[in-house]
Design an enzyme around this catalytic site. Structure first.
Site, PDB file in Angstrom:
ATOM      1  N   GLU A   1      -2.826   7.557  -8.005  1.00 60.03           N
ATOM      2  CA  GLU A   1      -2.443   6.792  -9.185  1.00 60.03           C
ATOM      3  C   GLU A   1      -3.493   7.090 -10.311  1.00 60.03           C
ATOM      4  OE1 GLU A   1      -2.709   2.516  -8.262  1.00 60.03           O
ATOM      5  OE2 GLU A   1      -1.219   2.994  -6.305  1.00 60.03           O
TER       6      GLU A   1
ATOM      7  N   ARG B   1       0.952  -1.240   0.047  1.00 60.84           N
ATOM      8  CA  ARG B   1      -0.017   0.140   0.060  1.00 60.84           C
ATOM      9  C   ARG B   1       0.727   1.245   0.030  1.00 60.84           C
ATOM     10  NH1 ARG B   1      -4.185  -1.669  -2.008  1.00 60.84           N
ATOM     11  NH2 ARG B   1      -4.917  -3.813  -0.926  1.00 60.84           N
TER      12      ARG B   1
ATOM     13  N   HIS C   1       1.308  -0.341 -10.337  1.00 58.73           N
ATOM     14  CA  HIS C   1       0.333  -1.336  -9.708  1.00 58.73           C
ATOM     15  C   HIS C   1      -0.037  -2.403 -10.642  1.00 58.73           C
ATOM     16  CE1 HIS C   1      -2.745  -0.815  -6.189  1.00 58.73           C
ATOM     17  NE2 HIS C   1      -2.268  -1.937  -6.493  1.00 58.73           N
TER      18      HIS C   1
END
Lengths: 334, 334
Positions: B273, B245, B292
């Protein structure tokens, strides 16, 4: 017993191989003597030769000048502890005939090269090269970046099944991969012991695997073995990794295949090193380039020093040494 | 038994999770029905709700609209097989109170994220980022490229010791590393069983390890836990990898530390993001950036489909399901 150190890897590298406690250990075993590296013109100087003729053990490796061919005949030499790999530019064949024992780094450095191969396989599968370009140099995020893939459950082919390939098998095991290997010189039971399927033809690896890692020596048979025909057998998004010898790959064929944008490739070795500034490899987005540093890494240089000191101890105790370079091995060394 | 598919990951992804033989298997188990994704305005349409109320099992996941809170009360719903991870945007808490069974992807995807963490650790140690710049974009070879290093024999610290971290331990084992982990929520015997030393303080990891990999959930305690103070505890050339995270790291502190050129870092997650075009992370030579995608990779999406079908089979056979999402888990999900 007199040991003469004529091994010249440079100060930083020597200290990484023989940190103080290990050098002390070596000094406790032998009458240790080190002399400065002779210039090319000094290798026939009487003082230099006198030092060589006095030593029973020589510590050699990167940077050692070619030794005189009569060292055992005229001198006291019995054992050459070669700290690094290739010995052909250092040890004349005559010394084997005079009964001199020779050892080198053996497989003490294999695991770091296997590690580099695994890293390169994972980096190909995970599309590290286009992703770094996109994120660092193009200011994007996922635009046109192909799906990353996993190593789990994949089919891996090893071209060559020597010490490095076998170390790689250990690193691959947790990924639950299927492994095939080609190597006509390695005994059957080495394959079975590691759960690796032996194949009889190089072609089979390319026909049935997703990922190919090269670990063969350069021989007449293996030169250019990875050519256009083999590359075309690989599936789309197949992976090819070379930490072994540049000669295994036909570089023109590889450039052509890479330009077609079908495979993912990582190279540590090149026909011409350092890689020429105008090499067609530079800039290709499906290709990871490395400057011939797969192994050993400097933090593991100590493994080479440890191996050398252990071998010297064994030699002095009349125990069998490890990683002996026989004349047969010498004759096929690259 | 009626199963309604309201899972909308997109066609390519759905086909990767449920390839034809697996979808056939699912159809053989239940009265399978799929309906097109309702637009945001259609989720209260009577026809859509009627479909939901008729189903005893729902297949949900990425793209499923928030479900009505009275599905079990007014309808026939007994089991929600959530193919992917987080359920809070899909399943109202009330459904747990109405006795609906919920499962998700559990640890079926953990190994691919662990694999990404290992790849990122190796790529940091092997200096992949500056090497690609040098060889691909600067036309050089080894100019100013720092020594690559190995993972063998190093000290690895895991911040968080859930399913992903434990999978990572399996991948790390062949490298003969020393592993410490911090996780106050994981029972003692999980550490011992894997040969991992449990530490009582996050600080200890940073004080005693060369490589830190983050695997903690985002909680009040863990938010910003990797800050200036912790980063300074790492040794020179220490490695930090984050596939967990973004909130675990204070990004300003990390940028400052990276600019000092002391550590090697790889990130898969960011506070914002997609990563903004003007992010100070872009261009840093000791930093690998990933968008990611640590896991699951598309070639392993089938593991999620397999897990879902196995769970449906278990549910129908009255066997215990895997990866149940209890209301306690639901309450701490991020």
């Amino acid at each position: 017993m007199r040991l003469l150190n004529v091994f010249y890897p440079g100060e930083e590298r020597f200290a990484a191989m023989f940190p103080p406690p290990l050098l002390d250990e070596l000094r406790s075993l032998v009458d240790y003597r080190a002399i400065p590296k002779p210039s090319p013109g000094q290798t026939s100087d009487p003082e230099y030769l006198a030092e060589l003729y006095e030593a029973e053990i020589l510590l050699t490796g990167w940077g050692t000048p070619m030794l005189p061919a009569d060292l055992a005949q005229r001198g006291k030499l019995r054992y050459i502890c070669h700290v690094t790999g290739g010995v052909r530019g250092v040890i004349p064949r005559e010394l084997f005939e005079q009964g001199v024992l020779v050892t080198n780094w053996g497989s003490s450095i294999s695991r770091t090269i296997a590690e580099a191969s695994l890293m390169m396989i994972l980096a190909c599968l995970r599309r590290v090269r286009p992703i770094q370009e996109e994120l660092h140099n193009r200011g994007g995020y996922r635009r046109g970046v192909p799906w990353p893939h996993s190593l789990f459950e994949r089919r891996v082919g090893l071209l060559g099944f020597g010490a490095i390939a076998r170390e790689l098998v250990h690193l691959l095991k947790p990924f639950n991969v299927t492994i095939k290997a080609y190597d006509p010189y390695v005994p059957e039971d080495f394959f079975a012991a590691l759960g690796v399927e032996r194949v009889e033809q190089v072609r089979t690896l390319f026909e049935t695997c997703d990922i190919i890692s090269l670990h063969a020596a350069r021989t007449e048979e293996t030169t250019g073995i990875v050519n256009k025909e083999m590359l075309r057998l690989l599936p789309d998004d197949g992976v090819l990794v070379n930490t072994a010898r540049a000669a295994l790959i036909n570089e023109d064929d590889l450039v052509e295949e890479l330009r077609a944008g079908r495979l993912w490739v990582a190279l540590d070795v090149y026909e011409k090193e350092p890689l020429p500034a105008d090499s067609p490899f530079r800039g290709l987005e499906r290709l990871l380039l490395f400057p011939h540093q797969a192994g050993p890494t400097i933090d593991r240089y100590v493994d080479m020093g440890r191996m050398a000191v252990d071998n010297i101890r064994r030699y002095l105790a009349n125990e069998p040494v490890l990683a002996q370079v026989t004349v047969e091995k010498y004759d096929i060394m690259t």
